[in-house]
Design an enzyme around this catalytic site. Structure first.
Site, PDB file in Angstrom:
ATOM      1  N   ASP A 129     -86.223  40.234  98.190  1.00 64.25           N
ATOM      2  CA  ASP A 129     -87.253  41.256  98.365  1.00 64.25           C
ATOM      3  C   ASP A 129     -86.787  42.526  97.678  1.00 64.25           C
ATOM      4  OD1 ASP A 129     -89.623  42.332  99.328  1.00 64.25           O
ATOM      5  OD2 ASP A 129     -89.301  41.581 101.355  1.00 64.25           O
ATOM      6  N   LEU A 183     -90.442  47.073 103.327  1.00 61.85           N
ATOM      7  CA  LEU A 183     -90.804  48.243 104.135  1.00 61.85           C
ATOM      8  C   LEU A 183     -90.964  47.888 105.605  1.00 61.85           C
ATOM      9  CD1 LEU A 183     -93.372  49.926 101.729  1.00 61.85           C
ATOM     10  CD2 LEU A 183     -90.937  50.406 102.012  1.00 61.85           C
ATOM     11  N   HIS A 204     -91.215  47.716  91.811  1.00 55.91           N
ATOM     12  CA  HIS A 204     -91.176  47.534  93.266  1.00 55.91           C
ATOM     13  C   HIS A 204     -90.481  46.247  93.677  1.00 55.91           C
ATOM     14  CE1 HIS A 204     -93.838  50.899  94.475  1.00 55.91           C
ATOM     15  NE2 HIS A 204     -94.136  50.832  93.177  1.00 55.91           N
ATOM     16  N   GLU A 235     -90.297  50.211 108.835  1.00 56.16           N
ATOM     17  CA  GLU A 235     -91.376  50.556 109.767  1.00 56.16           C
ATOM     18  C   GLU A 235     -90.982  50.159 111.189  1.00 56.16           C
ATOM     19  OE1 GLU A 235     -94.685  48.497 107.994  1.00 56.16           O
ATOM     20  OE2 GLU A 235     -94.626  49.772 106.206  1.00 56.16           O
ATOM     21  N   ASP A 286     -94.829  48.814  88.642  1.00 48.75           N
ATOM     22  CA  ASP A 286     -94.628  47.411  88.959  1.00 48.75           C
ATOM     23  C   ASP A 286     -94.780  46.415  87.814  1.00 48.75           C
ATOM     24  OD1 ASP A 286     -93.467  46.111  90.948  1.00 48.75           O
ATOM     25  OD2 ASP A 286     -95.229  45.844  92.198  1.00 48.75           O
TER      26      ASP A 286
HETATM   27  C1  GDG Z   1     -93.572  45.048  97.450  1.00 48.42           C
HETATM   28  C2  GDG Z   1     -92.175  44.445  97.359  1.00 48.42           C
HETATM   29  C3  GDG Z   1     -91.260  46.542  98.345  1.00 48.42           C
HETATM   30  C4  GDG Z   1     -98.239  43.990 106.384  1.00 48.42           C
HETATM   31  N1  GDG Z   1     -99.060  43.397 107.259  1.00 48.42           N
HETATM   32  C5  GDG Z   1     -99.941  44.323 107.667  1.00 48.42           C
HETATM   33  C6  GDG Z   1     -99.626  45.509 107.042  1.00 48.42           C
HETATM   34  N2  GDG Z   1     -98.584  45.273 106.245  1.00 48.42           N
HETATM   35  C7  GDG Z   1     -97.929  46.299 105.426  1.00 48.42           C
HETATM   36  C8  GDG Z   1     -96.584  46.654 106.003  1.00 48.42           C
HETATM   37  C9  GDG Z   1     -95.847  47.182 104.791  1.00 48.42           C
HETATM   38  C10 GDG Z   1     -96.473  46.404 103.666  1.00 48.42           C
HETATM   39  O1  GDG Z   1     -97.668  45.798 104.141  1.00 48.42           O
HETATM   40  C11 GDG Z   1     -95.555  45.282 103.163  1.00 48.42           C
HETATM   41  O2  GDG Z   1     -94.542  45.876 102.421  1.00 48.42           O
HETATM   42  P1  GDG Z   1     -93.194  45.132 102.028  1.00 48.42           P
HETATM   43  O3  GDG Z   1     -92.299  46.137 101.438  1.00 48.42           O
HETATM   44  O4  GDG Z   1     -92.633  44.507 103.242  1.00 48.42           O
HETATM   45  O5  GDG Z   1     -93.565  43.961 101.023  1.00 48.42           O
HETATM   46  P2  GDG Z   1     -94.546  43.717  99.726  1.00 48.42           P
HETATM   47  O6  GDG Z   1     -95.969  43.807 100.045  1.00 48.42           O
HETATM   48  O7  GDG Z   1     -94.104  42.414  99.162  1.00 48.42           O
HETATM   49  O8  GDG Z   1     -94.205  44.907  98.721  1.00 48.42           O
HETATM   50  C12 GDG Z   1     -91.284  45.023  98.434  1.00 48.42           C
HETATM   51  C13 GDG Z   1     -92.664  47.096  98.283  1.00 48.42           C
HETATM   52  O9  GDG Z   1     -93.427  46.484  97.264  1.00 48.42           O
HETATM   53  C14 GDG Z   1     -92.658  48.596  98.025  1.00 48.42           C
HETATM   54  O10 GDG Z   1     -91.997  48.902  96.854  1.00 48.42           O
HETATM   55  O11 GDG Z   1     -90.614  47.040  99.504  1.00 48.42           O
HETATM   56  O12 GDG Z   1     -89.968  44.520  98.289  1.00 48.42           O
HETATM   57  O13 GDG Z   1     -92.218  43.020  97.454  1.00 48.42           O
HETATM   58  O14 GDG Z   1     -96.102  48.547 104.617  1.00 48.42           O
HETATM   59  O15 GDG Z   1     -96.771  47.577 107.010  1.00 48.42           O
HETATM   60  N3  GDG Z   1    -100.313  46.637 107.267  1.00 48.42           N
HETATM   61  C15 GDG Z   1    -101.343  46.586 108.133  1.00 48.42           C
HETATM   62  N4  GDG Z   1    -101.703  45.433 108.753  1.00 48.42           N
HETATM   63  C16 GDG Z   1    -101.043  44.300 108.547  1.00 48.42           C
HETATM   64  O16 GDG Z   1    -101.401  43.266 109.122  1.00 48.42           O
HETATM   65  N5  GDG Z   1    -102.015  47.691 108.384  1.00 48.42           N
END
Ligand code: GDG
Length: 729
Positions: free
Chosen positions: A366, A370, A166, A374, A142
């Site tokens: 983004d 994920l 990422h 999910e 990252d």
């Molecule tokens: C970066 C990039 C890329 C969220 N709320 C809760 C929770 N989550 C978990 C979700 C998901 C993760 O957090 C969020 O992942 P994202 O991919 O949507 O976004 P970023 O955090 O910004 O991640 C992104 C990623 O890296 C991977 O390469 O996809 O584009 O920005 O897994 O489930 N988990 C729990 N409680 C919550 O309230 N347990």
């Protein structure tokens, strides 16, 4: 550690998978949140290895990290409060994050923050060095660590280094806004493999490497050659632990919801488009009143980077939007938006996913996202509908989702209505394919794909071809004569142990002769060697020689030139040579070149290099000479304000007159730091090539891997068609 360390993986990421907090003096460990940790935790558990990162707080002497997984050794990288402010909240999150998400107006460019970023990236390299020597692969993650690979490569040249980004890699026009864009590219190009979420980001990266660094790029194969190092660049779209989500969704308790649910789940981040999403939901309630009191928007926003001002403002903005919509449309029995500013446990999250009629995933940009994946995995009962921003990486593969432009409020509202009124069989059609795809392309498959690519035998970039020179220089040389400047050691002649054994290979010499024989081409050799030495070594008719870094010049059309200060410094250089020999460094060689000299330490025993260099430099400085680092050598130059750049411009002016830049084309090729002076002088006035040297920055227009490429350049130059309409000479 249960496994053989040599077979294991070394992961570097800003955060460890646990974040420590100190509460009333005692340490508490919490699972870190976000997409990176979600992806890597299962991966590292399976593979075993070392995870190096910041623990989120200061550790006291002797304090140890709690073990979270017996297969994973955690190594903390300490950061001071100032570093957290500048490197993490600053450069990582106020500069790179918004810029890479194509939101440049939010990006702040602050040199102190960049310097702190550089320093912390080196600290990560320090922390990884030992594990890097033992481990099979170092995998850096990252945007926080874009500058870690370069120092690691310098220290462990044979290491296997890979990097995964990422977040998006932005288009060239945005990336170039970063004042340190070249350093960032050079930093990651020290890796063997670079991975991105999507082919679009790969294209953006290759484009930037080609246009900003002059690196050779093969867009079809996905390869970049920077100096003599080749990096493979490819897309590895991240997947989720599909089975785990599906299982949680099956197991979570069920209750009949009172209303239909639209669900948003995000870290609270301005890239996620939460205010824009609420505006779209508001518009939806305006346009389709039939849904009022029947639908709720559940928005889960996990606190994130809450010390950064932009995130505090974003939170305020969301609070206001939620308040307005609830105030405007709410009734005594119905609240349109249920807003949760916290995280929920995975069991609860999977139930929320499962029971939502619509997932509204509308980031403004983004890397992947994920949450969209999910949600799909959790559709184990009656299927819901995914409304997905086109600007998320996930949209490249999740074609069946209802795709939207998150900025287009009306169309998001229309899509919401479409989703909520979609017949069940249509919903099944749209969910079945992404479910099968995400089940197959899950996080394990991603891990296997990335790791096997990272461990593949290295493939060198194919040698530079004449066709490439034709593409780079063909038009440039079509209508004007050429002044060609070439350095000798490391450019025309490969570097050898003993400098007196350096020689131009026969085919290069032959091509050089043919170039020099052309009416439309004048050749000058520019070298650090003395003029007599260089003239004797090249010995081609009609060539100009600039010796001693240009302090002496001889050749057709240029009056013989010796810089006025040279004679004075000749005696001083002779005394300096004596002093350097008196240091008695075994294996060192002092090459005298009149007013300058070179201290060669290539044959000194390697462990003694730092000491030899330090002593020689001190001696040179003591004598009032300037120190210049060269390849396994130190140049001692008289303190005369004249370098290869001055010499090149002097030759061009005296030989072709003041209007030279309108009359002819200039090409300069060189391999070391003294040639950088000429590259700088010729910026905007000619084309230049830096030969070899992967990690050092250059001002040259392009880079070439080795003297073989110079041979190809000369062959192409010798055989090119004559100048079409040469300017009078
Ligand atoms: C970066 C990039 C890329 C969220 N709320 C809760 C929770 N989550 C978990 C979700 C998901 C993760 O957090 C969020 O992942 P994202 O991919 O949507 O976004 P970023 O955090 O910004 O991640 C992104 C990623 O890296 C991977 O390469 O996809 O584009 O920005 O897994 O489930 N988990 C729990 N409680 C919550 O309230 N347990």
């Amino acid at each position: 550690m249960p496994r053989d360390a040599a077979d294991t993986l070394v992961v570097l990421s800003n955060r460890l998978p646990i974040t420590l907090r100190r509460e009333r003096g005692t340490l508490r460990a919490e699972a870190s949140s976000g997409g990176l940790v979600s992806a890597l935790r299962p991966a590292l558990h399976r593979q075993g290895g070392t995870w190096i990162g910041w623990p989120g707080t200061q550790l006291k002497a002797g304090e140890r990290l709690p073990a979270v997984d017996p297969a994973v050794e955690l190594v903390p990288v300490p950061l001071s409060p100032t570093e957290v402010k500048r490197y993490y909240h600053g450069f990582s999150n106020r500069t790179l994050w918004p810029l890479f998400h194509s939101l440049p107006e939010r990006a702040v460019f602050d040199r102190r923050e960049w310097e702190s970023y550089e320093l912390v990236n080196h600290r990560f390299a320090d922390a990884a060095e030992e594990a890097c020597r033992r481990g099979q692969l170092v995998w850096i993650h990252d945007y926080h660590l874009l500058r870690t690979a370069a120092p690691l490569r310098e220290r462990v040249p044979a290491a296997r280094l890979a990097f995964f980004l990422h977040i998006p890699f932005p288009p060239f026009d945005l990336f170039r806004l970063l004042p340190w864009s070249r350093a960032v590219l050079e930093g990651v190009l020290a890796c063997d493999l670079l991975g991105f979420h999507s082919p679009g980001y790969v294209r953006n990266f290759l484009d930037a490497a080609e246009r900003l660094l002059g690196a050779r790029v093969d867009h079809r194969v996905g390869q970049v050659e920077l100096g003599d190092h080749t990096t493979r660049v490819a897309a590895f779209p991240l997947g989720i632990d599909y089975g785990a989500y599906e299982k949680l969704a099956h197991g979570a308790p069920r209750k009949t919801p009172a209303e239909r649910v639209i669900l948003g789940v995000d870290r609270l981040d301005y890239t996620k488009g939460i205010p824009e999403r609420i505006l779209a939901f508001e518009r939806f309630l305006e346009l389709y009143p039939e849904h009022r009191e029947r639908v709720v928007l559940i928005q889960l926003a996990v606190p994130s980077r809450d010390q950064v001002q932009a995130y505090q403002e974003q939170k305020r903005s969301i609070d206001e939007h939620v308040g307005r919509v609830n105030g405007r449309f709410g009734t005594s029995t119905w609240t349109p938006i249920r807003y949760l500013y916290r995280s929920v446990p995975p069991e609860r999250l999977s139930a929320l996913y499962r029971d939502a009629d619509v997932a509204l995933v509308t980031p403004l940009r983004d890397g992947m996202n994920l949450v969209a994946k999910e949600y799909v995995a959790c559709q184990v009962d009656e299927p819901g509908v995914l409304v997905l921003s086109r600007l998320a990486g996930a949209a490249e593969t999740m074609r069946e989702a209802l795709q939207v432009n998150p900025y287009d409020t009306d169309s998001v509202a229309e899509r919401l209505h479409q989703a909520l009124t979609m017949p069940e069989e249509d919903r099944r059609d749209r969910i079945a394919a992404p479910q099968a795809r995400e089940r197959r392309r899950n996080v394990n498959q991603w891990l296997d794909g990335f790791l096997s690519a990272a461990l593949e035998p290295r493939k060198r970039f194919r040698p530079t071809t004449e066709a490439e020179f034709d593409a780079w220089l063909g038009d440039y040389l079509r209508t004007r004569d050429l002044a060609l400047f070439l350095d000798y050691d490391g450019t025309l002649a490969p570097i050898v142990e003993r400098p007196d054994e350096a020689a131009i290979p026969a085919d290069t010499l032959d091509a050089l002769r043919r170039c020099a024989a052309r009416d439309d081409t004048d050749v000058t050799i520019v070298s650090g060697r003395g003029i007599g030495d260089i003239g004797a070594r090249v010995a081609v008719d009609g060539i100009t020689y600039a010796g001693n870094h240009g302090l002496e010049i001889q050749g057709p059309g240029v009056p013989d030139f010796v810089h006025t200060d040279v004679r004075h410094f000749q005696d001083e250089a002779a005394s300096l040579a004596k002093a350097l020999r008196a240091l008695r460094v075994r294996g060192a060689l002092v090459e005298e070149k009149g007013a300058s000299l070179t201290f060669h330490y290539r044959r000194v025993a390697k462990p003694q290099w730092p000491d030899a260099v330090a002593r020689a430099e001190a001696c040179i400085l003591e004598a009032g000479f300037q120190v210049r680092a060269a390849l396994c050598a130190i140049e001692a130059r008289p303190p005369i304000g004249w370098d290869k750049g001055h010499a090149v411009l002097h030759i061009l002016r005296t030989r072709y007159g003041p209007a030279w830049s309108q009359r002819l084309r200039v090409i300069y090729a060189g391999d070391d730091s003294t040639d950088e002076d000429a590259f700088r002088s010729l910026q905007g006035l000619g084309m230049s090539f830096r030969v070899g040297g992967a990690t050092s920055s250059t001002r040259a227009t392009r880079r070439l891997a080795s003297p073989e490429a110079i041979c190809t350049l000369l062959e192409w130059l010798a055989a090119r068609p004559p100048v079409a309409d040469a300017a009078p000479r």
